[in-house]
Scaffold this motif. Structure first.
Motif, PDB file in Angstrom:
ATOM      1  N   THR A   1     -25.215 -43.919 -29.651  1.00 42.66           N
ATOM      2  CA  THR A   1     -26.338 -44.745 -29.571  1.00 42.66           C
ATOM      3  C   THR A   1     -27.621 -44.377 -30.313  1.00 42.66           C
ATOM      4  N   ILE A   2     -27.891 -43.072 -30.196  1.00 38.26           N
ATOM      5  CA  ILE A   2     -29.025 -42.426 -30.789  1.00 38.26           C
ATOM      6  C   ILE A   2     -28.713 -42.663 -32.475  1.00 38.26           C
ATOM      7  N   VAL A   3     -27.734 -42.503 -32.886  1.00 37.08           N
ATOM      8  CA  VAL A   3     -27.527 -42.443 -34.516  1.00 37.08           C
ATOM      9  C   VAL A   3     -27.691 -43.770 -34.817  1.00 37.08           C
ATOM     10  N   ARG A   4     -27.236 -44.852 -34.000  1.00 34.23           N
ATOM     11  CA  ARG A   4     -27.248 -46.334 -34.384  1.00 34.23           C
ATOM     12  C   ARG A   4     -28.858 -46.758 -34.375  1.00 34.23           C
ATOM     13  N   GLN A   5     -29.522 -46.188 -33.170  1.00 37.27           N
ATOM     14  CA  GLN A   5     -30.714 -46.400 -33.112  1.00 37.27           C
ATOM     15  C   GLN A   5     -31.602 -46.010 -34.588  1.00 37.27           C
TER      16      GLN A   5
ATOM     17  N   VAL B   1     -16.800 -38.897 -34.084  1.00 33.86           N
ATOM     18  CA  VAL B   1     -17.853 -39.526 -34.465  1.00 33.86           C
ATOM     19  C   VAL B   1     -18.455 -39.361 -35.873  1.00 33.86           C
ATOM     20  N   ALA B   2     -18.501 -38.134 -36.473  1.00 37.14           N
ATOM     21  CA  ALA B   2     -18.681 -37.791 -37.646  1.00 37.14           C
ATOM     22  C   ALA B   2     -18.257 -38.916 -38.900  1.00 37.14           C
ATOM     23  N   ARG B   3     -16.922 -39.202 -38.835  1.00 33.65           N
ATOM     24  CA  ARG B   3     -16.399 -39.847 -39.622  1.00 33.65           C
ATOM     25  C   ARG B   3     -16.602 -41.548 -39.361  1.00 33.65           C
ATOM     26  N   GLU B   4     -17.021 -41.817 -38.258  1.00 36.98           N
ATOM     27  CA  GLU B   4     -17.396 -43.183 -37.969  1.00 36.98           C
ATOM     28  C   GLU B   4     -18.820 -43.515 -38.007  1.00 36.98           C
ATOM     29  N   GLU B   5     -19.759 -42.693 -37.707  1.00 31.55           N
ATOM     30  CA  GLU B   5     -20.948 -42.932 -37.510  1.00 31.55           C
ATOM     31  C   GLU B   5     -21.924 -42.351 -38.579  1.00 31.55           C
ATOM     32  N   PHE B   6     -21.676 -41.225 -39.344  1.00 31.94           N
ATOM     33  CA  PHE B   6     -22.545 -40.876 -40.348  1.00 31.94           C
ATOM     34  C   PHE B   6     -22.261 -41.086 -41.817  1.00 31.94           C
TER      35      PHE B   6
END
Length: 642
Positions: A230-234, A288-293
Motif C-alpha cells: 500500500t505504501i509503495v503504491r501510494q 513483493v520486490a518483483r511485483e511492486e518495485f
C-alpha cells in the motif's frame, strides 16, 4: 484568551509509571501553558494509567484526557486526538518518549517562519544511528529531497489545516507501518517541509521494560506485506515513473527496498531467525520486490546491496545466508591523526575504510577495464564464481563524523564533509578510503551553542559499497592518556583524551570524568617572566577574542580571574590586584582541578607576582621575599618613594 498554537497528541495504553516520566517534559515547555495543549488519548488501558492521567488533567488546565475502547494500535487514538485538537499545529509524541524543554516553541516558530506544512525536529535516540538528515537546519524542502525518507516515524509537527485539507489519517486497528503510511502521504502532499536540526526536540529512547509503543518487531501477521504494498503504491501514485535510477520515484522507493525488503536477506536477521521461518519471510520479500518495485530501484543500489537483491530475486536463500556471513565480519576502521587546538577548535585528520574479517582492507579489483568486488568477500557465495561487477564504486557512498554527548544521547555534526576516494594498493587492487578533517568547536557544535558539560565521543558513520557501519575513531596505539593539551573554551576546561582499552578519541568538557593534572599535560614549566598578576599557561590553548572570566581558587579564597589569549594562541592567566590573603605563596587552581596551575605571591593583601607551579624558589629568593616583608624596610622604601 491566547489562541492554541500547538496540540501535543499522546496515545497511551497501559503506560503506568511512564505517564509520570514523560509528563514533565510535556508540561514544562518554554511555550506558555495557555498557548499549547496536551491531549492524552487512552486506548482502553487496564492498569492505573487512566487514574494517573486524570490527576494530571486536574492539576493542569491545558491537559485533556480522552478515552476509547481498546484498538490495540496507536492509529485510532491519534486520529481521535486530531479531532479534539484546537492548535494551529499538531505534534505527535509517544507516551514513553520525551520532548526537549524548548521543543514545542522552537518547532512552532520554525514552522511559522517558513510557512511549513511539516516540521521535522532533531531526534536524539539510543534506538538507531544518527540521521544525516539532521546535519543542518532547513527552511523549505519538498519531497524532491529524498533524505526525508530517512525519517518516517510520526514524531513530527504537522499544520492542522493541511492535515484536514488532505484528509490525512492513520489507519486504525492492528496495521503495521501505520506511521509510515501517514508520513509518506504528508511528504507527498506538503508544499514546504522544514527541518530543525539545531536543537534536540525529541528523545526517542529505549524503555527499560522493552515495551515501547511504536517499536513492534517485524510481524507478518499484522499485514506487514500488504501494508508495505500500500505504501509503495501510494508513492508510485504520487510520482512519475522513470527508468532513470536517479528519478524521484526510484529514489523514494530505494529506502523501502533497502530497509523493508533487503532486511530479510541480510545480517543480523537472516542469521538470527529460525531458518524455516526466515525462508518464508525471504519468499514473501521476493514476491513483493518483483511485483511492486521497478527494476531501476534495484539497478540503483550500491554493489553489495545489489548482490543481495540479485540473490533475493532469483530465490537463492542459501546464497543470501552465505553473503550475510561474509559481510557480517566486515568492520569499519577510523584512524585519527594527532589532535591539536586551532582557533578554539579541536582539529585532527581522520581516515576511514572497511576491513574484511581477516583484518585486510576490503578491495576492488580492476580487470578488463572494469571494477570487481573483493573475491575474498565472495568466497563461498553461490553464483559469484566469475566475480561481481561494481559498475559505480561511489554509488551512494558517503561518510560523516559525528560527536555523541554520552550523558544525553545527543548527536552533533562537526563542520565539513569527508571525501570518498579510490586509493591504489598495487597489482590492480584499490580500496575505498574516506578522508577528512575533524573540526570540533565546543562553543558552537550544539546547533550554534556550547556543548553541555560531559564527555563527548567522536564517531564516524561509513556507507561504502552498500556496507553501513558506525565506528569510534581511534589513535595510533595510544590508550588512556591525553590526546591533546587542555584548552579553555567558554570559561570551561576542555580535556581531549584517549579512552582506556581501545584508545578512542573523547572530549571531557568541564571535567565530567577527567581532572586537570599531570596526566593531562597540566604542568606548567618554570616561569621566568616577572609579569605582575599575569602568567602564561603554555600547555593550554585559548580561542581568540575578549578575555574570559573564570573563577579560580587562590589557597582558600575564590576570586574571579581572566583568561586571555596570548600572542601565540596559548592562554594567559590574570588575577585581581588585591587578594585578602596573608603574605606568602598560595596555590592557584582552576574549577574542579586538583593540580595548581600557578602560585600567587601575596604581600600586604596585594598580588606581587604569579609563578608557574614548577618554579622552585632558591634561598636567595626566599630571603629577599622575607626582607621585603620587613616592616622597617617597607617604611624606609615609602620614605624614599621606592
Amino acid at each position: 484568551m491566547p489562541r492554541v498554537k500547538v496540540s501535543v497528541i499522546v496515545p497511551v495504553y497501559n503506560t503506568g509509571k511512564y505517564v509520570d516520566e514523560c509528563a514533565p517534559s510535556l508540561l514544562g515547555q518554554s511555550l506558555p501553558a495557555d498557548e499549547y495543549e496536551v491531549i492524552y488519548v487512552d486506548d482502553g488501558s487496564t492498569d492505573d494509567t487512566l487514574g494517573r492521567l486524570e490527576k494530571l488533567a486536574a492539576a493542569h488546565p491545558n491537559v485533556q484526557v480522552h478515552t476509547r475502547p481498546n484498538s490495540g494500535w496507536p492509529g485510532a487514538p491519534r486520529n481521535l486526538g486530531m479531532r479534539q485538537a484546537k492548535g494551529e499545529y499538531v505534534q505527535f509524541v509517544d507516551h514513553d518518549d520525551l520532548l526537549g524543554p524548548e521543543a514545542v516553541e522552537r518547532l512552532y516558530e520554525h514552522a511559522k517562519r517558513n510557512d511549513a506544512d511539516v516540521v521535522l525536529g532533531k531526534m536524539s535516540t539510543n534506538m538507531a544511528r544518527p540521521r544525516r538528515l539532521f546535519r543542518h537546519t532547513v527552511g523549505a524542502w519538498t519531497i524532491d529531497n529524498d533524505e526525508l525518507m530517512q525519517s518516517l516515524t510520526p514524531h513530527k509537527m504537522f499544520r492542522r489545516p493541511f492535515v484536514e485539507e488532505h484528509g490525512l489519517r492513520f489507519p486504525e486497528g492492528p496495521w503495521f507501518l501505520e506511521d509510515m503510511l501517514f508520513v509518506t502521504a504528508a511528504y507527498l502532499k506538503a508544499a514546504r517541509i522544514s527541518v530543525l536540526a539545531g536543537y534536540p526536540c525529541y528523545y526517542w529512547m529505549k524503555r527499560d521494560d522493552g515495551g515501547n509503543n511504536t517499536r513492534h518487531r517485524f510481524n507478518p501477521r499484522h499485514g506487514f506485506w500488504p501494508n508495505l504494498r500500500t505504501i509503495v503504491r501510494q508513492i508510485k501514485d504520487g510520482t512519475t515513473p522513470s527508468d532513470d535510477i536517479d528519478a524521484l520515484q526510484n529514489r523514494l522507493l530505494h529506502r523501502l527496498y533497502h530497509v523493508e525488503i533487503l532486511s530479510r536477506t541480510r545480517e543480523p536477521e537472516i542469521l538470527r531467525e529460525n531458518p524455516a521461518e526466515q525462508r518464508q519471510r525471504f519468499e514473501a520479500a521476493r514476491e513483493v520486490a518483483r511485483e511492486e518495485f521497478p527494476a531501476a530501484v534495484r539497478e540503483g543500489l550500491p554493489a553489495v546491496s545489489r548482490l543481495r537483491a540479485e540473490l533475493l530475486e532469483r530465490g537463492d536463500f542459501d546464497g543470501a545466508v552465505a553473503l550475510a556471513e561474509r559481510v557480517r565480519d566486515v568492520t569499519a576502521r577510523g584512524l585519527v591523526g594527532e589532535p591539536r587546538w586551532e582557533d578554539g577548535c579541536l582539529v585532527a585528520d581522520v581516515t576511514l575504510d572497511l576491513l574484511r574479517g581477516d583484518g585486510e582492507p576490503l578491495v576492488l579489483v580492476e580487470r578488463d577495464g572494469k571494477w570487481w568486488l573483493d573475491p575474498e568477500l565472495l568466497d563461498g557465495v553461490p553464483g559469484t564464481e566469475d566475480g561481481w561487477e561494481v559498475s559505480d564504486p561511489f554509488r551512494r557512498a558517503h561518510a560523516e563524523l559525528v560527536v555523541k554527548d554520552r550523558d544525553r544521547e545527543d548527536w552533533w555534526y562537526p563542520e565539513g564533509d569527508p571525501e570518498v576516494r579510490l586509493e591504489p594498493l598495487g597489482e590492480g587492487r584499490s580500496r575505498l578510503v574516506v578522508s577528512g578533517r575533524l573540526r570540533l568547536d565546543p562553543e558552537r557544535l550544539a546547533g550554534g551553542r556550547s556543548l553541555q558539560r560531559g564527555v563527548h565521543d567522536v564517531w564516524a558513520h561509513v556507507m561504502l559499497l552498500g556496507v553501513d557501519r558506525m565506528v569510534r575513531v581511534t589513535g595510533d596505539g595510544t590508550q588512556g592518556g591525553p590526546a591533546a593539551g587542555p584548552a579553555l573554551t567558554g570559561g570551561r576546561l576542555a580535556l581531549p583524551y584517549w579512552t582506556k582499552g581501545k584508545g578512542q578519541l573523547a572530549l571531557d568538557l568541564d571535567q565530567r570524568l577527567r581532572r586537570l593534572g599531570p596526566d593531562t599535560n597540566g604542568v606548567v614549566s618554570a616561569n621566568t617572566a616577572r609579569a605582575r598578576r599575569s602568567l602564561g599557561l603554555p600547555y593550554m590553548a585559548a580561542a581568540g577574542g575578549a578575555p574570559l572570566p573564570v573563577e579560580v581558587t587562590v589557597s582558600t579564597l575564590t576570586v574571579e580571574a581572566k583568561l586571555a589569549p596570548g600572542a601565540d594562541g596559548t592562554a594567559r592567566l590574570r588575577l585581581p590586584a588585591r587578594l585578602k590573603l596573608p603574605a606568602g605563596r598560595h596555590p592557584v587552581t582552576l574549577p574542579k582541578a586538583d593540580t595548581p596551575v600557578a602560585y600567587a605571591v601575596v604581600r600586604d593583601g596585594s598580588l606581587l607576582r604569579l609563578e608557574g607551579p614548577a618554579y622552585q624558589a632558591g634561598t636567595g629568593r626566599r630571603l629577599r621575599d622575607a626582607v621585603a616583608d620587613s616592616r622597617q624596610v617597607r617604611r624606609l622604601r615609602r620614605r624614599l618613594g621606592r
